[in-house]
Design a protein around this motif. Sequence first.
Motif, PDB file in Angstrom:
ATOM      1  N   PHE A 191       0.825  -1.204   0.000  1.00  0.00           N
ATOM      2  CA  PHE A 191       0.000   0.000   0.000  1.00  0.00           C
ATOM      3  C   PHE A 191       0.862   1.259   0.000  1.00  0.00           C
ATOM      4  CE2 PHE A 191      -2.934   3.153   1.830  1.00  0.00           C
ATOM      5  CZ  PHE A 191      -4.046   2.939   1.027  1.00  0.00           C
ATOM      6  N   ALA A 192       1.937   1.255   0.769  1.00  0.00           N
ATOM      7  CA  ALA A 192       2.825   2.418   0.810  1.00  0.00           C
ATOM      8  C   ALA A 192       3.448   2.666  -0.561  1.00  0.00           C
ATOM      9  CB  ALA A 192       3.913   2.217   1.865  1.00  0.00           C
ATOM     10  N   GLY A 193       3.784   1.566  -1.264  1.00  0.00           N
ATOM     11  CA  GLY A 193       4.345   1.708  -2.597  1.00  0.00           C
ATOM     12  C   GLY A 193       3.354   2.304  -3.576  1.00  0.00           C
ATOM     13  N   LEU A 194       2.092   1.933  -3.427  1.00  0.00           N
ATOM     14  CA  LEU A 194       1.046   2.522  -4.272  1.00  0.00           C
ATOM     15  C   LEU A 194       0.949   4.023  -4.036  1.00  0.00           C
ATOM     16  CD1 LEU A 194      -1.745  -0.183  -3.941  1.00  0.00           C
ATOM     17  CD2 LEU A 194      -0.544   0.438  -6.045  1.00  0.00           C
ATOM     18  N   LEU A 195       0.976   4.422  -2.778  1.00  0.00           N
ATOM     19  CA  LEU A 195       0.868   5.847  -2.459  1.00  0.00           C
ATOM     20  C   LEU A 195       2.068   6.620  -2.998  1.00  0.00           C
ATOM     21  CD1 LEU A 195      -0.490   5.752   1.212  1.00  0.00           C
ATOM     22  CD2 LEU A 195      -1.762   6.175  -0.901  1.00  0.00           C
ATOM     23  N   ARG A 196       3.238   5.996  -2.989  1.00  0.00           N
ATOM     24  CA  ARG A 196       4.425   6.685  -3.522  1.00  0.00           C
ATOM     25  C   ARG A 196       4.308   6.922  -5.023  1.00  0.00           C
ATOM     26  NH1 ARG A 196       7.209   3.250   0.086  1.00  0.00           N
ATOM     27  NH2 ARG A 196       7.598   1.733  -1.588  1.00  0.00           N
ATOM     28  N   ALA A 197       3.616   6.014  -5.721  1.00  0.00           N
ATOM     29  CA  ALA A 197       3.488   6.133  -7.178  1.00  0.00           C
ATOM     30  C   ALA A 197       2.375   7.081  -7.603  1.00  0.00           C
ATOM     31  CB  ALA A 197       3.247   4.766  -7.798  1.00  0.00           C
ATOM     32  N   LEU A 198       1.462   7.395  -6.690  1.00  0.00           N
ATOM     33  CA  LEU A 198       0.282   8.190  -7.034  1.00  0.00           C
ATOM     34  C   LEU A 198       0.413   9.636  -6.604  1.00  0.00           C
ATOM     35  CD1 LEU A 198      -2.487   5.648  -5.931  1.00  0.00           C
ATOM     36  CD2 LEU A 198      -1.879   6.256  -8.295  1.00  0.00           C
ATOM     37  N   ASP A 199      -0.038  10.532  -7.463  1.00  0.00           N
ATOM     38  CA  ASP A 199      -0.173  11.930  -7.080  1.00  0.00           C
ATOM     39  C   ASP A 199      -1.272  12.022  -6.007  1.00  0.00           C
ATOM     40  OD1 ASP A 199       0.365  14.930  -8.208  1.00  0.00           O
ATOM     41  OD2 ASP A 199      -1.721  14.707  -7.541  1.00  0.00           O
ATOM     42  N   PRO A 200      -1.103  12.848  -4.991  1.00  0.00           N
ATOM     43  CA  PRO A 200      -2.127  12.939  -3.939  1.00  0.00           C
ATOM     44  C   PRO A 200      -3.528  13.232  -4.473  1.00  0.00           C
ATOM     45  CG  PRO A 200      -0.141  14.069  -3.254  1.00  0.00           C
ATOM     46  CD  PRO A 200       0.058  13.699  -4.700  1.00  0.00           C
ATOM     47  N   GLU A 201      -3.611  13.935  -5.616  1.00  0.00           N
ATOM     48  CA  GLU A 201      -4.908  14.298  -6.183  1.00  0.00           C
ATOM     49  C   GLU A 201      -5.228  13.492  -7.429  1.00  0.00           C
ATOM     50  OE1 GLU A 201      -4.988  18.508  -6.758  1.00  0.00           O
ATOM     51  OE2 GLU A 201      -4.670  18.955  -4.642  1.00  0.00           O
ATOM     52  N   VAL A 202      -4.703  12.281  -7.511  1.00  0.00           N
ATOM     53  CA  VAL A 202      -4.914  11.427  -8.684  1.00  0.00           C
ATOM     54  C   VAL A 202      -6.413  11.244  -8.951  1.00  0.00           C
ATOM     55  CG1 VAL A 202      -4.800   9.313  -7.304  1.00  0.00           C
ATOM     56  CG2 VAL A 202      -4.303   9.216  -9.753  1.00  0.00           C
ATOM     57  N   LYS A 203      -6.750  11.192 -10.237  1.00  0.00           N
ATOM     58  CA  LYS A 203      -8.141  10.993 -10.656  1.00  0.00           C
ATOM     59  C   LYS A 203      -8.274   9.633 -11.330  1.00  0.00           C
ATOM     60  CE  LYS A 203     -11.750  12.880 -13.703  1.00  0.00           C
ATOM     61  NZ  LYS A 203     -12.091  13.958 -14.663  1.00  0.00           N
ATOM     62  N   LEU A 204      -9.196   8.820 -10.836  1.00  0.00           N
ATOM     63  CA  LEU A 204      -9.488   7.516 -11.422  1.00  0.00           C
ATOM     64  C   LEU A 204     -10.837   7.583 -12.123  1.00  0.00           C
ATOM     65  CD1 LEU A 204      -9.118   4.405 -11.774  1.00  0.00           C
ATOM     66  CD2 LEU A 204     -10.236   4.158  -9.545  1.00  0.00           C
ATOM     67  N   THR A 205     -10.863   7.197 -13.399  1.00  0.00           N
ATOM     68  CA  THR A 205     -12.094   7.137 -14.167  1.00  0.00           C
ATOM     69  C   THR A 205     -12.325   5.693 -14.600  1.00  0.00           C
ATOM     70  OG1 THR A 205     -11.716   9.373 -15.025  1.00  0.00           O
ATOM     71  CG2 THR A 205     -13.346   8.023 -16.167  1.00  0.00           C
ATOM     72  N   VAL A 206     -13.468   5.130 -14.230  1.00  0.00           N
ATOM     73  CA  VAL A 206     -13.786   3.754 -14.583  1.00  0.00           C
ATOM     74  C   VAL A 206     -15.031   3.752 -15.466  1.00  0.00           C
ATOM     75  CG1 VAL A 206     -14.229   1.429 -13.749  1.00  0.00           C
ATOM     76  CG2 VAL A 206     -12.866   3.006 -12.357  1.00  0.00           C
ATOM     77  N   ASP A 207     -14.877   3.260 -16.674  1.00  0.00           N
ATOM     78  CA  ASP A 207     -15.967   3.203 -17.640  1.00  0.00           C
ATOM     79  C   ASP A 207     -16.624   1.835 -17.526  1.00  0.00           C
ATOM     80  OD1 ASP A 207     -17.640   3.268 -19.808  1.00  0.00           O
ATOM     81  OD2 ASP A 207     -16.147   4.086 -21.182  1.00  0.00           O
ATOM     82  N   THR A 208     -17.790   1.769 -16.892  1.00  0.00           N
ATOM     83  CA  THR A 208     -18.486   0.511 -16.621  1.00  0.00           C
ATOM     84  C   THR A 208     -19.742   0.409 -17.476  1.00  0.00           C
ATOM     85  OG1 THR A 208     -20.019   1.311 -14.919  1.00  0.00           O
ATOM     86  CG2 THR A 208     -17.745   0.874 -14.230  1.00  0.00           C
ATOM     87  N   PRO A 209     -20.367  -0.756 -17.532  1.00  0.00           N
ATOM     88  CA  PRO A 209     -21.627  -0.875 -18.281  1.00  0.00           C
ATOM     89  C   PRO A 209     -22.708   0.067 -17.752  1.00  0.00           C
ATOM     90  CG  PRO A 209     -20.752  -3.038 -17.787  1.00  0.00           C
ATOM     91  CD  PRO A 209     -19.915  -2.054 -17.016  1.00  0.00           C
ATOM     92  N   GLY A 210     -22.613   0.433 -16.480  1.00  0.00           N
ATOM     93  CA  GLY A 210     -23.618   1.316 -15.897  1.00  0.00           C
ATOM     94  C   GLY A 210     -23.290   2.785 -15.990  1.00  0.00           C
ATOM     95  N   GLY A 211     -22.143   3.127 -16.588  1.00  0.00           N
ATOM     96  CA  GLY A 211     -21.766   4.526 -16.712  1.00  0.00           C
ATOM     97  C   GLY A 211     -20.355   4.764 -16.210  1.00  0.00           C
TER      98      GLY A 211
END
Length: 289
Positions: A191-211
């Motif tokens: 988990f710490a490694g993930l946080l090191r790789a991510l910008d604090p304000e990272v934006k995740l967009t997931v395109d799902t069948p529901g939107g």
Amino acid sequence: MADRPDLVAQAFEAQRDRLRAVAYRVLGSHADAEDVVQEAWLRLARQDAAAIENLAGWLTTVVGRISLDVLRSRQTHHEAPYDGLPELMVTAEDEPEPAEHVALADSVGLALLVVLDSLGPSERLAFVLHDMFAVPFHEIGQILGKSADATKMIASRARRKVQSTERPAVAGRARREVVEAFRAAAFGGDFAGLLRALDPEVKLTVDTPGGVIVRLGATEVAAGAQLFAGAVAQQRAVLVNGLPGYVSWREDGSILSLISFTVVGDRITAIAIVTDPAKLAATHLPDPA
């Protein structure tokens, strides 16, 4: 001598590529751009073309107005300008990129399309028409129903927003190294490694069948990445519209997702994931390595 309708059609065809480019940069969707250009042709066909002094200017105005209507409709219905990503062009990272792929990355770029998303319809239209196509402010003002001075202010405001979000690009190999560090941390439960790789304000967009689902912030995105990694049986590195990414498969061999990363400096600032089976099926994806 050619019939008048034939001359009008020839004149329109001479403008088609430019009109399509205008509409695409405003809307971020090739499909919507094609629809807009076709509607412009239908409107021209209903006009007395002989009375149009400046056909190129008239067509630009029409395309601008139709595009503005599309943008406003999206805003009213809370629709994303494009579903998670613009038109998806995917190549395995060890394959040469097609010419049109390179042209897209050079002339438009996913990063710019994402930035344009932050603009209101009037700002986006004014910025694209003036800064990318040098359309005079008084002509843009006719589309917006504003004075030339007011339109200039709208374009200036849009330009400031674009410039404030522009950050230095990262070389391809450096981007991939950041993404690989994120991937290793996700599959390793770091988990710490993930946080090191991510910008604090990272934006995740997931395109799902529901939107389209949007998540913000490194902590929430990192937690989701750990859960997602557990469903992946196999991955292949790809480029998605020039950005580093992966195609993921489940244990049964079915496609799970297409993911791409925007990297600025040594941090991931945006992640876009497509899980909608219909959109995955409509996208040309490489086979498992």
